[in-house]
Design an enzyme around this catalytic site. Structure first.
Site, PDB file in Angstrom:
ATOM      1  N   GLU A   1       0.847  -1.209   0.000  1.00 55.27           N
ATOM      2  CA  GLU A   1       0.000   0.000   0.000  1.00 55.27           C
ATOM      3  C   GLU A   1       0.872   1.245   0.000  1.00 55.27           C
ATOM      4  O   GLU A   1       1.833   1.346   0.764  1.00 55.27           O
ATOM      5  CB  GLU A   1      -0.905  -0.040   1.239  1.00 55.27           C
ATOM      6  CG  GLU A   1      -2.326   0.384   0.971  1.00 55.27           C
ATOM      7  CD  GLU A   1      -3.036  -0.494  -0.059  1.00 55.27           C
ATOM      8  OE1 GLU A   1      -2.994  -0.159  -1.263  1.00 55.27           O
ATOM      9  OE2 GLU A   1      -3.635  -1.507   0.336  1.00 55.27           O
TER      10      GLU A   1
ATOM     11  N   THR B   1       2.913   2.033  -2.160  1.00 52.68           N
ATOM     12  CA  THR B   1       4.223   1.746  -2.751  1.00 52.68           C
ATOM     13  C   THR B   1       4.242   2.082  -4.240  1.00 52.68           C
ATOM     14  O   THR B   1       5.309   2.328  -4.790  1.00 52.68           O
ATOM     15  CB  THR B   1       4.581   0.252  -2.585  1.00 52.68           C
ATOM     16  OG1 THR B   1       3.429  -0.513  -2.915  1.00 52.68           O
ATOM     17  CG2 THR B   1       5.027  -0.071  -1.174  1.00 52.68           C
TER      18      THR B   1
ATOM     19  N   GLY C   1     -15.290   5.278  -3.254  1.00 49.90           N
ATOM     20  CA  GLY C   1     -14.681   5.758  -2.006  1.00 49.90           C
ATOM     21  C   GLY C   1     -14.427   4.669  -0.980  1.00 49.90           C
ATOM     22  O   GLY C   1     -14.122   4.950   0.166  1.00 49.90           O
ATOM     23  N   ALA C   2     -14.537   3.401  -1.404  1.00 45.72           N
ATOM     24  CA  ALA C   2     -14.347   2.297  -0.458  1.00 45.72           C
ATOM     25  C   ALA C   2     -12.934   1.718  -0.539  1.00 45.72           C
ATOM     26  O   ALA C   2     -12.631   0.707   0.073  1.00 45.72           O
ATOM     27  CB  ALA C   2     -15.370   1.200  -0.727  1.00 45.72           C
ATOM     28  N   GLY C   3     -12.062   2.349  -1.311  1.00 51.17           N
ATOM     29  CA  GLY C   3     -10.703   1.827  -1.465  1.00 51.17           C
ATOM     30  C   GLY C   3     -10.647   0.677  -2.455  1.00 51.17           C
ATOM     31  O   GLY C   3      -9.732  -0.138  -2.418  1.00 51.17           O
ATOM     32  N   LEU C   4     -11.633   0.604  -3.345  1.00 56.18           N
ATOM     33  CA  LEU C   4     -11.703  -0.528  -4.279  1.00 56.18           C
ATOM     34  C   LEU C   4     -11.475  -0.080  -5.724  1.00 56.18           C
ATOM     35  O   LEU C   4     -11.803  -0.794  -6.671  1.00 56.18           O
ATOM     36  CB  LEU C   4     -13.061  -1.231  -4.141  1.00 56.18           C
ATOM     37  CG  LEU C   4     -13.371  -1.700  -2.713  1.00 56.18           C
ATOM     38  CD1 LEU C   4     -14.761  -2.305  -2.632  1.00 56.18           C
ATOM     39  CD2 LEU C   4     -12.328  -2.707  -2.235  1.00 56.18           C
TER      40      LEU C   4
ATOM     41  N   ASP D   1      -3.941   0.616  -9.792  1.00 52.66           N
ATOM     42  CA  ASP D   1      -5.358   0.352 -10.033  1.00 52.66           C
ATOM     43  C   ASP D   1      -5.637   0.148 -11.515  1.00 52.66           C
ATOM     44  O   ASP D   1      -6.381  -0.755 -11.912  1.00 52.66           O
ATOM     45  CB  ASP D   1      -6.212   1.504  -9.505  1.00 52.66           C
ATOM     46  CG  ASP D   1      -5.975   1.767  -8.025  1.00 52.66           C
ATOM     47  OD1 ASP D   1      -5.329   0.925  -7.381  1.00 52.66           O
ATOM     48  OD2 ASP D   1      -6.429   2.804  -7.528  1.00 52.66           O
TER      49      ASP D   1
HETATM   50  C1  GLA Z   1      -5.081   4.720  -4.277  1.00 52.79           C
HETATM   51  C2  GLA Z   1      -4.290   5.021  -5.537  1.00 52.79           C
HETATM   52  C3  GLA Z   1      -3.344   3.861  -5.858  1.00 52.79           C
HETATM   53  C4  GLA Z   1      -2.474   3.534  -4.654  1.00 52.79           C
HETATM   54  C5  GLA Z   1      -3.352   3.318  -3.416  1.00 52.79           C
HETATM   55  C6  GLA Z   1      -2.533   3.119  -2.170  1.00 52.79           C
HETATM   56  O1  GLA Z   1      -5.934   3.649  -4.503  1.00 52.79           O
HETATM   57  O2  GLA Z   1      -5.160   5.212  -6.624  1.00 52.79           O
HETATM   58  O3  GLA Z   1      -2.559   4.181  -6.978  1.00 52.79           O
HETATM   59  O4  GLA Z   1      -1.538   4.548  -4.458  1.00 52.79           O
HETATM   60  O5  GLA Z   1      -4.204   4.438  -3.206  1.00 52.79           O
HETATM   61  O6  GLA Z   1      -1.779   1.964  -2.266  1.00 52.79           O
END
Ligand code: GLA
Length: 403
Positions: A32, A34, A119-122, A169
């Site tokens: 994460e 990175t 917005g859920a980190g997905l 992503d």
């Molecule tokens: C977001 C960013 C990714 C990555 C993550 C953290 O999702 O879009 O590129 O930096 O945060 O790992």
């Protein structure tokens, strides 16, 4: 989803779409913050996808409709800078146009239907931009490689919308394979697929972050400041993740807080991710799980990108006997990934039992339940022509189908 988006297109614009494409969200197993530091990441694609249906429109015009807000919008994307999710599509069109892969006149009608929570980190934004890049380039009768799609989507979000994201992503949404994690070295873009063993649960806490609101951009600026300072020690340092792990004492001396903690997270997470990839390859799931707990702790303490809701879920998962758990994605809210062993019995707790214990702990603290689903690692972007007319008009070549 594909049917939904075609139906939405038809109902809105009164014609059938020419191309339909889709791309998945992602769950990052480890690695994460990175990616924008030139380190490794290890994501899987979710079965939840974003679908995009497109057809021709007037030159320079984007006519948009989405299940995200239900509003029909018309923008002249060259004239001004749209806001919200429309900006992501304008960014994709701009990148395709610059690369000679935009549809005729760089105009299109676009319908979007998404099952990836925002917005859920997905990585809902990458699912949108990769699916749009796939659909719009096929509308232009150009077939882009998965890496080219990722590049278009990345530049749309990073350069145009202005989010300080890395490339994880977009690469995952383009290149993922069912049943596999994607080990991606972000400095070289070297990739390796690793089969997933064990079972994965996703616990969405329902707390939301807003990436463009600045937290990610702030962390990225801190990492860049750390690299600038560390170059006095190591003149050829380009990426923070390349700082040698055996030189941690030197790093600690060179940097003041908060840069010291940010850099320690990135260097530690880089080592954990490479080691984690080896453990996953060899099926050492217990040790892999331990690394997930350590990674969460590093995000919480050093990178300060966790949230109380996420910490509570990780602690509850540990008490319930999960092999590992950690926040996934940027953090500051969103979802936790929970790793379970292969099956019920001594080596693996049952999914239902772990989920129940997490639910109970969460409800006791917050008076509501998180949403818990199992993750089935799926495949990257796909797209196809659903009617031939737009294509025949554009180029006169025969219809081809890309899936
Ligand atoms: C977001 C960013 C990714 C990555 C993550 C953290 O999702 O879009 O590129 O930096 O945060 O790992």
């Amino acid at each position: 989803m594909i049917d939904n988006v075609s139906g939405l297109f038809r109902a809105t614009f009164g014609a059938a779409p020419v191309v339909v494409a889709s791309a998945p969200g992602r769950v990052n197993l480890i690695g994460e913050h990175t990616d924008y530091n030139g380190g490794p990441v290890l994501p899987v694609a979710t079965s939840a996808r974003t679908s995009v249906a497109v057809g021709p429109a007037e030159p320079g015009v984007l006519e948009l409709i989405s299940t995200l807000d239900g509003e029909r919008t018309r923008i002249d994307w060259r004239a001004g800078r749209p806001t919200g999710w429309c900006a992501y599509l304008a960014g994709v069109m701009r990148e395709l146009d610059a690369g000679g892969a935009a549809p005729a006149g760089a105009g299109a009608r676009v319908a979007v239907a998404s099952a990836v929570p925002v917005g859920a980190g997905l990585a809902s934004s990458a699912a949108l931009t990769v699916a749009a890049a796939q659909a719009l380039s096929l509308l232009a009768t150009v077939r882009l490689s998965p890496r080219q799609l990722a590049g278009v989507a990345y530049r749309a979000e990073h350069d145009y919308v202005g989010v300080g994201c890395g490339i994880m992503d977009q690469m995952c949404a383009s290149l993922a394979r069912p049943g596999h994690a994607l080990l991606l070295e972000c400095a070289s873009l070297a990739t390796r697929y690793i089969p997933i063993r064990g079972r994965l649960l996703l616990v969405d806490t329902g707390t939301r972050h807003e990436l463009t609101a600045g937290a990610l951009n702030e962390r990225r600026a801190e990492c860049e400041a750390a690299v600038a300072r560390l170059r006095l020690e190591l003149p050829e340092l380009v990426w923070l993740a390349s700082w040698p792990a055996r030189w941690l004492p030197r790093l600690k001396r060179a940097l003041a807080e908060p840069l010291r903690s940010r850099a320690l997270h990135v260097v530690g997470e880089t080592a954990r991710t490479r080691f984690g990839a080896q453990l996953l390859t060899r099926g050492h799931m217990r040790r892999f799980g331990k690394l997930l707990y350590e990674a969460h702790e590093s995000c919480r303490r050093l990178y300060e990108c966790s949230a109380p809701e996420l910490d509570l879920v990780v602690a509850a998962a540990r008490r319930a006997g999960a092999l590992g758990a950690r926040l996934t994605g940027a953090g500051w809210g969103g979802a936790v990934l929970v790793l379970l062993g292969k099956g019920d019995g001594a080596r693996g707790k049952s999914e239902a039992k772990v989920a129940k214990e997490i639910r109970r702990a969460f409800a006791a603290a917050y008076g509501r339940e998180p949403s818990i689903t199992s993750v089935r690692p799926s495949g990257g972007a796909r797209g196809k022509h659903v009617t031939g007319q737009g294509m025949l008009r554009a180029s006169g070549v025969k219809e081809t189908t890309h899936v």
